[in-house]
Design a protein around this motif. Structure first.
Motif, short mmCIF file in Angstrom:
data_model
loop_
_atom_site.label_atom_id
_atom_site.label_comp_id
_atom_site.label_asym_id
_atom_site.label_seq_id
_atom_site.Cartn_x
_atom_site.Cartn_y
_atom_site.Cartn_z
N UNK A 20 0.83 -1.20 0.00
CA UNK A 20 0.00 0.00 0.00
C UNK A 20 0.87 1.26 0.00
N UNK A 21 1.91 1.26 0.82
CA UNK A 21 2.82 2.41 0.87
C UNK A 21 3.53 2.59 -0.47
N UNK A 22 3.97 1.48 -1.08
CA UNK A 22 4.64 1.56 -2.37
C UNK A 22 3.70 2.11 -3.45
N UNK A 23 2.46 1.68 -3.41
CA UNK A 23 1.47 2.15 -4.39
C UNK A 23 1.23 3.65 -4.22
N UNK A 24 1.15 4.11 -2.98
CA UNK A 24 0.97 5.54 -2.74
C UNK A 24 2.15 6.34 -3.26
N UNK A 28 1.92 9.15 -6.33
CA UNK A 28 2.42 10.51 -6.12
C UNK A 28 3.45 10.88 -7.17
N UNK A 29 4.38 9.96 -7.43
CA UNK A 29 5.41 10.24 -8.44
C UNK A 29 4.81 10.33 -9.84
N UNK A 30 3.83 9.51 -10.13
CA UNK A 30 3.19 9.58 -11.45
C UNK A 30 2.53 10.94 -11.64
N UNK A 62 10.36 1.72 -7.70
CA UNK A 62 9.12 1.39 -7.00
C UNK A 62 8.45 0.17 -7.64
N UNK A 63 8.52 0.10 -8.96
CA UNK A 63 7.97 -1.08 -9.64
C UNK A 63 8.68 -2.35 -9.15
N UNK A 64 10.00 -2.28 -9.02
CA UNK A 64 10.76 -3.44 -8.55
C UNK A 64 10.47 -3.75 -7.08
N UNK A 65 10.26 -2.70 -6.27
CA UNK A 65 9.89 -2.91 -4.88
C UNK A 65 8.56 -3.64 -4.80
N UNK A 66 7.60 -3.20 -5.61
CA UNK A 66 6.29 -3.83 -5.63
C UNK A 66 6.38 -5.28 -6.10
N UNK A 67 7.16 -5.50 -7.14
CA UNK A 67 7.32 -6.85 -7.67
C UNK A 67 7.90 -7.79 -6.62
N UNK A 68 8.95 -7.36 -5.95
CA UNK A 68 9.55 -8.21 -4.91
C UNK A 68 8.57 -8.43 -3.76
N UNK A 69 7.78 -7.41 -3.42
CA UNK A 69 6.79 -7.56 -2.36
C UNK A 69 5.68 -8.53 -2.74
N UNK A 70 5.22 -8.46 -3.97
CA UNK A 70 4.17 -9.37 -4.44
C UNK A 70 4.69 -10.80 -4.49
N UNK A 71 5.92 -10.98 -4.95
CA UNK A 71 6.51 -12.32 -4.96
C UNK A 71 6.62 -12.85 -3.54
N UNK A 72 7.03 -11.99 -2.61
CA UNK A 72 7.11 -12.39 -1.20
C UNK A 72 5.75 -12.83 -0.68
N UNK A 73 4.73 -12.07 -1.01
CA UNK A 73 3.36 -12.41 -0.59
C UNK A 73 2.94 -13.75 -1.19
#
Length: 129
Positions: A20-24, A28-30, A62-73
């Motif tokens: 959720x934090x990564x998406x926010x 914001x950056x977009x 951020x895309x890579x952070x999200x990807x690693x987080x989703x894989x972790x999940x």
């Protein structure tokens, strides 16, 4: 070490909040990139290209952070399934991989925060002048 079905479940809230934090941060950056691009097209701002390049790099991170987080999940859920099906060794391996992916996500996050702080420092120096 023996893990139970509840052990990987402990990571669910943490991973969900991180995503959720990564998406926010991404949203914001977009918005900033869109604003800078419209200002660039209007010719009303200086050094826009460098700022857009910096923001693009941060979006990629951020895309890579999200990807690693989703894989972790995903690996956490797979761990629970493996433990439920009584494959404890495979479950432990998946759980370790999940923790490594979460660690990778956090490490990339540290790098993105450092870039963000540098950009703000440059902006503040410009304001002080």
């Amino acid at each position: 070490m023996e893990i139970t079905l509840t052990t990987p479940a402990l990571l669910f809230p943490a991973i969900s909040l991180l995503l959720l934090a990564y998406t926010n941060r991404y949203l914001t950056l977009a918005g900033l990139i869109r604003d800078l691009d419209s200002r660039r097209r209007a010719g009303s701002a200086e050094n826009i290209e460098g700022q857009i390049e910096n923001l693009s790099r941060r979006i990629y991170m951020i895309r890579n952070m999200q990807l690693a987080g989703v894989i972790s999940f995903f690996l956490c859920v797979a761990t629970m399934l493996l433990l439920f099906l009584n494959f404890p060794l495979a479950g432990e391996i998946f759980f370790a991989a999940s923790l490594l992916c979460l660690l990778l996500s956090l490490a990339i996050s540290i790098g993105e925060i450092r870039i963000s702080v540098k950009a703000l420092d440059i902006q503040l120096r410009g304001v002080e002048k």
